[in-house]
Design an enzyme around this catalytic site. Sequence first.
Site, PDB file in Angstrom:
ATOM      1  N   HIS A  83      -8.138  -4.660  -0.713  1.00  0.00           N
ATOM      2  CA  HIS A  83      -6.865  -3.996  -0.420  1.00  0.00           C
ATOM      3  C   HIS A  83      -6.013  -4.832   0.539  1.00  0.00           C
ATOM      4  CE1 HIS A  83      -4.375  -0.452  -0.795  1.00  0.00           C
ATOM      5  NE2 HIS A  83      -4.220  -0.386   0.512  1.00  0.00           N
ATOM      6  N   SER A 125       0.830  -1.206   0.000  1.00  0.00           N
ATOM      7  CA  SER A 125       0.000   0.000   0.000  1.00  0.00           C
ATOM      8  C   SER A 125       0.870   1.264   0.000  1.00  0.00           C
ATOM      9  CB  SER A 125      -0.955  -0.079   1.199  1.00  0.00           C
ATOM     10  OG  SER A 125      -1.916   0.926   1.140  1.00  0.00           O
ATOM     11  N   ASP A 153     -10.243  -3.961  -5.031  1.00  0.00           N
ATOM     12  CA  ASP A 153      -9.592  -3.024  -4.104  1.00  0.00           C
ATOM     13  C   ASP A 153     -10.334  -1.682  -4.145  1.00  0.00           C
ATOM     14  OD1 ASP A 153      -7.891  -1.226  -2.805  1.00  0.00           O
ATOM     15  OD2 ASP A 153      -6.079  -2.235  -3.507  1.00  0.00           O
TER      16      ASP A 153
HETATM   17  C1  MLT Z   1      -1.378   5.931  -0.147  1.00  0.00           C
HETATM   18  O1  MLT Z   1      -1.777   6.903   0.479  1.00  0.00           O
HETATM   19  O2  MLT Z   1      -0.196   5.663  -0.340  1.00  0.00           O
HETATM   20  C2  MLT Z   1      -2.445   5.051  -0.702  1.00  0.00           C
HETATM   21  O3  MLT Z   1      -3.668   5.693  -0.708  1.00  0.00           O
HETATM   22  C3  MLT Z   1      -2.516   3.773   0.037  1.00  0.00           C
HETATM   23  C4  MLT Z   1      -2.805   3.975   1.492  1.00  0.00           C
HETATM   24  O4  MLT Z   1      -1.889   4.186   2.244  1.00  0.00           O
HETATM   25  O5  MLT Z   1      -3.976   3.925   1.879  1.00  0.00           O
END
Ligand code: MLT
Length: 206
Positions: free
Chosen positions: A189, A108, A158
């Site tokens: 996710h 992520s 996701d």
């Molecule tokens: C981010 O902010 O890098 C992406 O939206 C993934 C997350 O951290 O939720």
Amino acid sequence: MSTTTELSFIHRFVPATEPGRRPLLLLHGTGGNEDDLLPLGRLVAPGSALLSPRGKVLENGMPRFFRRLAEGVFDEIDLRRRANELADFIAEAQESYKLVAPIAVGFSNGANIAAAVLQLRPEALAGAALLRAMMPLRDPPTVELTGKSVLILSGASDPIVPLDNAKRLASMLSAAGAIVQHRVLPAGHVLTQADLGFTKDWIDRL
Ligand code: MLT
């Protein structure tokens, strides 16, 4: 295992038990920390050294690797600065712990900063497994990624990362010369057993 603040990021370092295996750089998601991905690292690359920093940005108390303005909307000035900072940390850690360039395994937010490091400081990483990644930079510089392997694992349902966005990231990295494998899993996710299996197989074949 050691924890230290002597280098420029708070981090954990687990030395290799099998010499010759590439070290992993483990990059957690929003709200995670340097402990989060150690079990995953041991599972997907048994015997490898593990280097696991904690993101320096706090969003409502939750560590991240760079600032965002809203979900999926990144502060690209901060992102560029933080990607460079992380690449500098990797170089420091390589020197201190006598490591070759690591393979990043990021989830992520950690996958997004790893993708940004590939685009801005490609020498810092030997390759990357990007779990639930999206395009970090709207307008990345032209970069040469020939010889670097990248695995992208996306979740078909996701809610945070639109699949088209992950596909664009895969095409952009391939166009830069990386050997990209992009798989779309029946997942959201959150990581699944399939993520672990595909990441381990990909690392085993490097
Ligand atoms: C981010 O902010 O890098 C992406 O939206 C993934 C997350 O951290 O939720």
